[in-house]
Design an enzyme around this catalytic site. Structure first.
Site, mmCIF file in Angstrom:
data_model
loop_
_atom_site.group_PDB
_atom_site.id
_atom_site.type_symbol
_atom_site.label_atom_id
_atom_site.label_comp_id
_atom_site.label_asym_id
_atom_site.label_seq_id
_atom_site.Cartn_x
_atom_site.Cartn_y
_atom_site.Cartn_z
ATOM 1 N N GLY A 14 0.828 -1.209 0.000
ATOM 2 C CA GLY A 14 0.000 0.000 0.000
ATOM 3 C C GLY A 14 0.858 1.253 0.000
ATOM 4 O O GLY A 14 0.584 2.224 -0.711
ATOM 5 N N ASN A 32 -4.454 4.477 7.570
ATOM 6 C CA ASN A 32 -4.042 3.161 8.051
ATOM 7 C C ASN A 32 -4.739 2.926 9.392
ATOM 8 O O ASN A 32 -5.092 3.879 10.078
ATOM 9 C CB ASN A 32 -2.522 3.114 8.218
ATOM 10 C CG ASN A 32 -2.031 1.697 8.401
ATOM 11 O OD1 ASN A 32 -2.191 0.865 7.518
ATOM 12 N ND2 ASN A 32 -1.458 1.414 9.558
ATOM 13 N N VAL A 74 -5.155 -4.307 1.884
ATOM 14 C CA VAL A 74 -5.015 -5.069 3.132
ATOM 15 C C VAL A 74 -5.022 -6.553 2.788
ATOM 16 O O VAL A 74 -5.226 -6.936 1.639
ATOM 17 C CB VAL A 74 -6.145 -4.736 4.147
ATOM 18 C CG1 VAL A 74 -6.114 -3.261 4.527
ATOM 19 C CG2 VAL A 74 -7.519 -5.113 3.612
ATOM 20 N N ALA A 76 -6.016 -10.187 2.025
ATOM 21 C CA ALA A 76 -7.248 -10.709 1.421
ATOM 22 C C ALA A 76 -8.039 -11.489 2.467
ATOM 23 O O ALA A 76 -7.459 -12.095 3.367
ATOM 24 C CB ALA A 76 -6.903 -11.614 0.239
ATOM 25 N N SER A 128 0.196 -6.954 -9.935
ATOM 26 C CA SER A 128 1.354 -7.853 -9.882
ATOM 27 C C SER A 128 2.655 -7.090 -10.018
ATOM 28 O O SER A 128 2.723 -6.066 -10.693
ATOM 29 C CB SER A 128 1.289 -8.897 -10.998
ATOM 30 O OG SER A 128 2.456 -9.703 -10.941
ATOM 31 N N GLY A 129 3.664 -7.636 -9.370
ATOM 32 C CA GLY A 129 4.998 -7.060 -9.488
ATOM 33 C C GLY A 129 5.689 -6.902 -8.145
ATOM 34 O O GLY A 129 6.800 -6.389 -8.076
ATOM 35 N N LYS A 182 -5.825 -12.129 -12.458
ATOM 36 C CA LYS A 182 -4.638 -12.087 -11.582
ATOM 37 C C LYS A 182 -4.375 -13.473 -10.990
ATOM 38 O O LYS A 182 -3.230 -13.914 -10.874
ATOM 39 C CB LYS A 182 -4.823 -11.054 -10.467
ATOM 40 C CG LYS A 182 -3.691 -11.061 -9.421
ATOM 41 C CD LYS A 182 -2.376 -10.677 -10.039
ATOM 42 C CE LYS A 182 -1.094 -10.908 -9.288
ATOM 43 N NZ LYS A 182 -0.986 -11.225 -7.923
ATOM 44 N N HIS A 185 -2.796 -15.524 -13.585
ATOM 45 C CA HIS A 185 -1.404 -15.042 -13.677
ATOM 46 C C HIS A 185 -0.548 -15.775 -12.639
ATOM 47 O O HIS A 185 0.543 -16.269 -12.940
ATOM 48 C CB HIS A 185 -1.347 -13.529 -13.448
ATOM 49 C CG HIS A 185 0.022 -12.993 -13.135
ATOM 50 N ND1 HIS A 185 0.618 -13.157 -11.901
ATOM 51 C CD2 HIS A 185 0.927 -12.331 -13.890
ATOM 52 C CE1 HIS A 185 1.820 -12.620 -11.921
ATOM 53 N NE2 HIS A 185 2.034 -12.110 -13.110
ATOM 54 N N ASN A 186 -1.049 -15.845 -11.430
ATOM 55 C CA ASN A 186 -0.289 -16.511 -10.374
ATOM 56 C C ASN A 186 -0.157 -18.008 -10.628
ATOM 57 O O ASN A 186 0.893 -18.594 -10.362
ATOM 58 C CB ASN A 186 -0.931 -16.255 -9.008
ATOM 59 C CG ASN A 186 -0.581 -14.892 -8.453
ATOM 60 O OD1 ASN A 186 -0.279 -13.966 -9.208
ATOM 61 N ND2 ASN A 186 -0.614 -14.737 -7.151
ATOM 62 N N GLU A 189 2.441 -18.362 -13.010
ATOM 63 C CA GLU A 189 3.695 -18.085 -12.279
ATOM 64 C C GLU A 189 4.199 -19.363 -11.577
ATOM 65 O O GLU A 189 5.386 -19.695 -11.648
ATOM 66 C CB GLU A 189 3.404 -16.972 -11.260
ATOM 67 C CG GLU A 189 4.460 -16.657 -10.226
ATOM 68 C CD GLU A 189 3.939 -15.632 -9.194
ATOM 69 O OE1 GLU A 189 3.487 -14.546 -9.601
ATOM 70 O OE2 GLU A 189 3.976 -15.927 -7.983
ATOM 71 N N ARG A 287 4.654 -28.526 -5.230
ATOM 72 C CA ARG A 287 4.932 -27.806 -3.978
ATOM 73 C C ARG A 287 4.402 -28.593 -2.784
ATOM 74 O O ARG A 287 5.065 -28.693 -1.749
ATOM 75 C CB ARG A 287 4.271 -26.420 -3.994
ATOM 76 C CG ARG A 287 4.949 -25.435 -4.922
ATOM 77 C CD ARG A 287 4.545 -24.004 -4.578
ATOM 78 N NE ARG A 287 4.948 -23.086 -5.634
ATOM 79 C CZ ARG A 287 4.829 -21.761 -5.554
ATOM 80 N NH1 ARG A 287 4.319 -21.204 -4.462
ATOM 81 N NH2 ARG A 287 5.220 -20.984 -6.539
HETATM 82 C C1 6PG Z 1 2.711 -10.978 -7.999
HETATM 83 C C2 6PG Z 1 2.896 -12.195 -7.134
HETATM 84 C C3 6PG Z 1 2.330 -11.966 -5.763
HETATM 85 C C4 6PG Z 1 2.815 -12.939 -4.702
HETATM 86 C C5 6PG Z 1 2.324 -14.355 -4.890
HETATM 87 C C6 6PG Z 1 3.211 -15.361 -4.241
HETATM 88 O O1 6PG Z 1 2.053 -11.137 -9.012
HETATM 89 O O2 6PG Z 1 3.223 -9.924 -7.654
HETATM 90 O O3 6PG Z 1 2.241 -13.265 -7.722
HETATM 91 O O4 6PG Z 1 0.951 -11.908 -5.884
HETATM 92 O O5 6PG Z 1 4.173 -12.869 -4.602
HETATM 93 O O6 6PG Z 1 1.068 -14.404 -4.295
HETATM 94 O O7 6PG Z 1 2.482 -16.517 -4.141
HETATM 95 P P1 6PG Z 1 2.821 -17.763 -3.258
HETATM 96 O O8 6PG Z 1 3.151 -17.305 -1.885
HETATM 97 O O9 6PG Z 1 1.550 -18.531 -3.290
HETATM 98 O O10 6PG Z 1 3.961 -18.450 -3.923
#
Ligand code: 6PG
Length: 477
Positions: A14, A32, A74, A76, A128-129, A182, A185-186, A189, A287
């Site tokens: 934030g 905050n 904050v 989720a 993301s980022g 999103k 995306h994860n 990832e 994992r």
């Molecule tokens: C992003 C990341 C971010 C976070 C992940 C990590 O896009 O910036 O994806 O959202 O680092 O949630 O996920 P895990 O803890 O599940 O590996």
């Protein structure tokens, strides 16, 4: 003076988003739960722009121009509901609450519907980022009502990452669309990370390369078609030596991957939609397997045997082959993820443009990669593309890679090295291109034990075979 945008929840994400808005010339209201964090931000970074710190929610809301734009950053879950409950009564018709956390899209749909009934706009925005992205330019995936984007989009586009001057931010679709994208995306990832980890493991265990040498290989790959943030940081992680022991960092870290849950959500949602995201699923399960300490210990204690005879990697140069396997498997994972986005878009009437998603993932986000340009081009050519694998670029890439990909999977299996990402991506590829699948037999089994009926290749209708009778006659069902 009023603020164009407010941020509530000033932990690192934030705080960095607020600073990013301020650095782009926007006046930013700050709030905050404890005022200490707000004060700290202004003391440390006040010189970066104009901040209006608020001690209470009321003061915060009063300091915003209308329509008010309130970014919630904050944790989720229940914390988000608590903040919404605190602010919604203070807002007026047309004001916006923007949830920039990693919320589950179903929660976002529920919240959006509830706030719409009160005349408020709720925007679930994927961001993301990480911390750096939030400060210097994230990829932003806002959902929510289309009208809200008129007043909100330009601000988000200001702070987003840019590719050739174009912002990595677009209105994704209504209600939960942004958070859904999103989430996928994860999931992608997770798959990317697992595939890179398998490549590392094979280069180390089969190729006998050291972490430093593998860092060099990844560095080279990063210059080519695999060029991406995750490949780049993997090389950095592999170069790292532990300060205490002098050993490679990867050798002193416990080999149990953790997760916060977005990969799991992706797979759960895919199961509901019936989309085979096997690459993402394998990476979530990998994992889980790594973290299953009890089962792993039991296996070690029992001495579960590996292959009796070692085998060399044959037919090609190992690192060149692994590069091919990695690229092909990565294509499969993205193809699956995009198929999931398209399926959800249809299910929820989101009208998501898949090419636009590839476009806003080209910078700012964790999965940013050169080859997203090709994904964008593929959907520009054909927005209805049912799988990326049939687009010319990807078809060529996978055709060129498949022999090497198969060799890598063979070597992994023969040497007893787990490569679930590579292997399942290859099985998916072969499943997709198969002329006949054994699913016909499964239909026969289902009809035998449950009279579940089947369709025939040669005539329309549903049929059932009277399995229990002597002549096993076929009847219309
Ligand atoms: C992003 C990341 C971010 C976070 C992940 C990590 O896009 O910036 O994806 O959202 O680092 O949630 O996920 P895990 O803890 O599940 O590996």
């Amino acid at each position: 003076q009023k603020a164009q945008i407010g941020v509530t929840g000033l932990a690192v994400m934030g705080r960095n988003l607020a600073r990013n808005f301020a650095r782009h010339g926007h006046t930013v209201a700050l709030h905050n739960r404890s005022y200490g964090r707000t004060k700290e931000l202004v003391e440390e970074f006040g010189h970066e722009g104009t901040f209006l710190p608020a001690e209470s929610a009321e003061q915060f809301v009063a300091s915003l121009e209308r329509p008010r734009r309130v970014v919630i950053m904050v944790k989720a879950g229940p914390a988000t509901d608590a903040v919404i409950d605190e602010f919604a009564p203070l807002l007026e018709e047309g004001d916006m609450l923007i949830d920039a956390g990693n919320a589950h899209f179903a929660d976002t749909r529920r919240r959006e519907a509830a706030l719409k009934a009160k005349g408020l706009h709720f925007v679930g925005a994927g961001v993301s980022g990480g911390e750096e992205g939030a400060l210097h330019g994230p990829s932003i995936m806002p959902g929510g009502p289309k009208e809200s984007y008129e007043a909100l989009g330009p601000l988000l586009e200001d702070i987003a990452a840019k590719v050739d001057g174009e912002p990595c931010c677009v209105h994704v679709g209504p209600d939960g669309a942004g958070h859904f994208v999103k989430m996928v995306h994860n999931g992608i990832e997770y798959a990317d990370m697992q595939l890179i980890a398998e490549a590392y493991d094979l280069l180390r265990q089969v190729g006998g390369l050291s972490p430093q040498e593998i860092a060099g290989v990844f560095g080279e790959w990063n210059e080519g078609r695999l060029g991406s943030y995750l490949i780049e940081i993997t090389a950095e992680v592999l170069k790292q030596n532990d300060a205490d022991t002098g050993k490679p960092f990867v050798d002193v870290v416990l080999d149990q991957a953790e997760q916060k849950g977005t990969g799991r959500w992706t797979v759960q949602a895919a199961l509901d939609l019936g989309v085979p995201v096997s690459g993402i699923a394998e990476s979530v399960f990998a994992r889980a397997l790594s973290g299953g300490a009890d089962a792993r210990k039991a296996a070690a204690d029992a001495g579960l045997p590996g292959p009796s005879a070692g085998a060399e990697h044959v037919g090609g140069d190992l690192s060149a082959d692994v590069e091919q396997a990695l690229f092909a498997s990565k294509i499969v994972a993205y193809a699956q993820g995009f198929q999931q986005i398209q399926a959800a878009s249809k299910e929820y009437d989101w009208e998501i443009d898949p090419g636009a998603m590839a476009k806003i993932w080209r910078a700012g986000c964790i999965i940013r990669a050169k080859f997203l340009d090709f994904i964008k081009q593929a959907y520009d050519k054909n927005p209805q593309l049912s799988t990326l694998l049939v687009d010319e670029y990807f078809l060529d890439a996978v055709s060129g890679a498949q022999d090497a990909w198969r060799r890598v999977v063979v070597t992994a299996a023969q040497q007893g090295i787990p490569a679930p990402g590579f292997a399942s991506a290859l099985a998916y590829y072969d499943g997709l291109r198969a002329k006949r699948l054994p699913a016909a037999l499964i239909q026969g089994q289902r009809d035998f034990f449950g009279a579940h009926t089947y369709h025939r290749i040669d005539k329309p209708g549903s049929f059932h075979t009277l399995w229990a009778t002597d002549d096993r006659a076929e009847v219309d069902a």
